[in-house]
Design a protein around this motif. Sequence first.
Motif, PDB file in Angstrom:
ATOM      1  N   VAL A   1       0.878  -1.172   0.000  1.00  0.00           N
ATOM      2  CA  VAL A   1       0.000   0.000   0.000  1.00  0.00           C
ATOM      3  C   VAL A   1       0.913   1.219   0.000  1.00  0.00           C
ATOM      4  CG1 VAL A   1      -1.842   1.239   1.190  1.00  0.00           C
ATOM      5  CG2 VAL A   1      -1.764  -1.265   1.285  1.00  0.00           C
ATOM      6  N   ASP A   2       0.985   1.896  -1.134  1.00  0.00           N
ATOM      7  CA  ASP A   2       1.936   2.997  -1.312  1.00  0.00           C
ATOM      8  C   ASP A   2       1.350   4.296  -0.772  1.00  0.00           C
ATOM      9  OD1 ASP A   2       3.836   4.811  -2.049  1.00  0.00           O
ATOM     10  OD2 ASP A   2       3.873   4.272  -4.176  1.00  0.00           O
ATOM     11  N   MET A   3       1.829   4.709   0.395  1.00  0.00           N
ATOM     12  CA  MET A   3       1.415   5.971   1.017  1.00  0.00           C
ATOM     13  C   MET A   3       2.644   6.852   1.260  1.00  0.00           C
ATOM     14  SD  MET A   3      -1.867   6.139   1.578  1.00  0.00           S
ATOM     15  CE  MET A   3      -3.181   5.013   1.140  1.00  0.00           C
ATOM     16  N   ARG A   4       3.620   6.763   0.359  1.00  0.00           N
ATOM     17  CA  ARG A   4       4.881   7.468   0.582  1.00  0.00           C
ATOM     18  C   ARG A   4       4.740   8.986   0.497  1.00  0.00           C
ATOM     19  NH1 ARG A   4       8.699   4.236  -3.461  1.00  0.00           N
ATOM     20  NH2 ARG A   4       6.705   4.168  -4.582  1.00  0.00           N
ATOM     21  N   ASP A   5       3.630   9.464  -0.049  1.00  0.00           N
ATOM     22  CA  ASP A   5       3.395  10.911  -0.066  1.00  0.00           C
ATOM     23  C   ASP A   5       2.354  11.321   0.973  1.00  0.00           C
ATOM     24  OD1 ASP A   5       1.288   9.645  -1.305  1.00  0.00           O
ATOM     25  OD2 ASP A   5       0.980  11.210  -2.810  1.00  0.00           O
ATOM     26  N   LYS A   6       2.095  10.421   1.941  1.00  0.00           N
ATOM     27  CA  LYS A   6       1.068  10.674   2.950  1.00  0.00           C
ATOM     28  C   LYS A   6       1.627  10.467   4.359  1.00  0.00           C
ATOM     29  CE  LYS A   6      -2.492  11.034   0.020  1.00  0.00           C
ATOM     30  NZ  LYS A   6      -1.813  10.759  -1.236  1.00  0.00           N
ATOM     31  N   THR A   7       0.900  11.003   5.332  1.00  0.00           N
ATOM     32  CA  THR A   7       1.178  10.734   6.741  1.00  0.00           C
ATOM     33  C   THR A   7       0.216   9.651   7.220  1.00  0.00           C
ATOM     34  OG1 THR A   7       1.947  12.981   7.191  1.00  0.00           O
ATOM     35  CG2 THR A   7       1.186  11.691   9.084  1.00  0.00           C
ATOM     36  N   VAL A   8       0.746   8.611   7.821  1.00  0.00           N
ATOM     37  CA  VAL A   8      -0.059   7.484   8.287  1.00  0.00           C
ATOM     38  C   VAL A   8      -0.112   7.510   9.814  1.00  0.00           C
ATOM     39  CG1 VAL A   8      -0.214   4.959   8.379  1.00  0.00           C
ATOM     40  CG2 VAL A   8       0.494   6.098   6.261  1.00  0.00           C
ATOM     41  N   MET A   9      -1.269   7.188  10.352  1.00  0.00           N
ATOM     42  CA  MET A   9      -1.450   7.169  11.802  1.00  0.00           C
ATOM     43  C   MET A   9      -2.265   5.945  12.198  1.00  0.00           C
ATOM     44  SD  MET A   9      -4.383  10.130  12.200  1.00  0.00           S
ATOM     45  CE  MET A   9      -4.853   9.678  13.872  1.00  0.00           C
ATOM     46  N   PRO A  10      -2.291   5.588  13.487  1.00  0.00           N
ATOM     47  CA  PRO A  10      -3.089   4.435  13.915  1.00  0.00           C
ATOM     48  C   PRO A  10      -4.573   4.643  13.628  1.00  0.00           C
ATOM     49  CG  PRO A  10      -1.520   5.060  15.618  1.00  0.00           C
ATOM     50  CD  PRO A  10      -1.497   6.154  14.593  1.00  0.00           C
ATOM     51  N   GLY A  11      -5.292   3.536  13.456  1.00  0.00           N
ATOM     52  CA  GLY A  11      -6.733   3.612  13.260  1.00  0.00           C
ATOM     53  C   GLY A  11      -7.416   4.195  14.485  1.00  0.00           C
ATOM     54  N   LEU A  12      -8.506   4.908  14.252  1.00  0.00           N
ATOM     55  CA  LEU A  12      -9.258   5.525  15.338  1.00  0.00           C
ATOM     56  C   LEU A  12     -10.244   4.522  15.939  1.00  0.00           C
ATOM     57  CD1 LEU A  12     -10.019   8.922  13.560  1.00  0.00           C
ATOM     58  CD2 LEU A  12      -8.152   8.406  15.144  1.00  0.00           C
ATOM     59  N   ILE A  13     -10.691   4.803  17.164  1.00  0.00           N
ATOM     60  CA  ILE A  13     -11.657   3.959  17.867  1.00  0.00           C
ATOM     61  C   ILE A  13     -12.834   4.826  18.301  1.00  0.00           C
ATOM     62  CG2 ILE A  13     -12.066   2.487  19.878  1.00  0.00           C
ATOM     63  CD1 ILE A  13      -9.084   1.806  19.861  1.00  0.00           C
ATOM     64  N   ASP A  14     -14.045   4.392  17.971  1.00  0.00           N
ATOM     65  CA  ASP A  14     -15.260   5.082  18.415  1.00  0.00           C
ATOM     66  C   ASP A  14     -15.988   4.146  19.375  1.00  0.00           C
ATOM     67  OD1 ASP A  14     -17.695   6.402  18.755  1.00  0.00           O
ATOM     68  OD2 ASP A  14     -17.738   7.128  16.689  1.00  0.00           O
TER      69      ASP A  14
END
Length: 203
Positions: free
Chosen positions: A66-79
Motif C-alpha cells: 500500500v503505497d502511502m509514501r506521499d502521505k502521513t499514516v497514523m493508527p486507526g481511530l476507535i469510536d
Amino acid sequence: MLKAIAAIALALATAAAQAETYAIQAGRLIVDAAAPARAASTLIITDGRITRIDDGATAPAGATVVDMRDKTVMPGLIDVHVHLTSDANLPWYETLRPKYSESYAAVTGVKNALITARAGFTTVRDVGSSGTSAIAVRDAIRDGSVPGPRIKVSGQPLSMIGGHADPAVGLSPDLRDALSTTPGMFTVCTGTEECSKAVRRLA
C-alpha cells in the motif's frame, strides 16, 4: 491525510479476514501522539496484526504493498459509542414502520460500517441495535464478506422503565406496552427476575 487514514483503515479491516501480509509504506508515520512523527517507514501487517515497523520503504516477499509514501499514516481511530444499524437522520418512531425491519437495519449497518472505515475508524463499539442486526454486520465483516471496522457489539438494548432505551418515555401506558412488545425493537424490563429473563432471551 484523510485519504491516507481511509486507505489504512480499509487495509487493516480486511487484513484479518483475508489472512494476508500488507506492507504499508508511509511518508511519515505517527506512532505516539506525544512524540514527533517518524520519517519514511513501513508497517508490516500479517493476519491483521502489526508485526514490525521498518525504516524506509520495504516489502516482504509476497506482501501486498500500500503505497502511502506521499502521505502521513497514523493508527486507526476507535469510536466507543455508535449505532451502525440506525439512520441518524431518521426519528426513532419512523423505525416502527414495516419498511424498517431488522433485515433493513442490517443493510443500513453494512453501509455505515463502510463509511466508518473510510473515515479512519478501525474499531467501534456498537451499543444498541434492532434485534441481532449489528451482530450480523459484525459477523459479515469478520468473515470478510463486507468491509468495515472491528465491531464490539452489545445487541438489542435493555432498559428499565423510563430509562435511556425506553422509547415510550412521556407516552401513555397503552402506547408504552405496545412499543415494548414490538419484536426486535425494544426491551423494557424491571426487577431482577424480569431483566434476567430478557437477558436469557436475547443471549
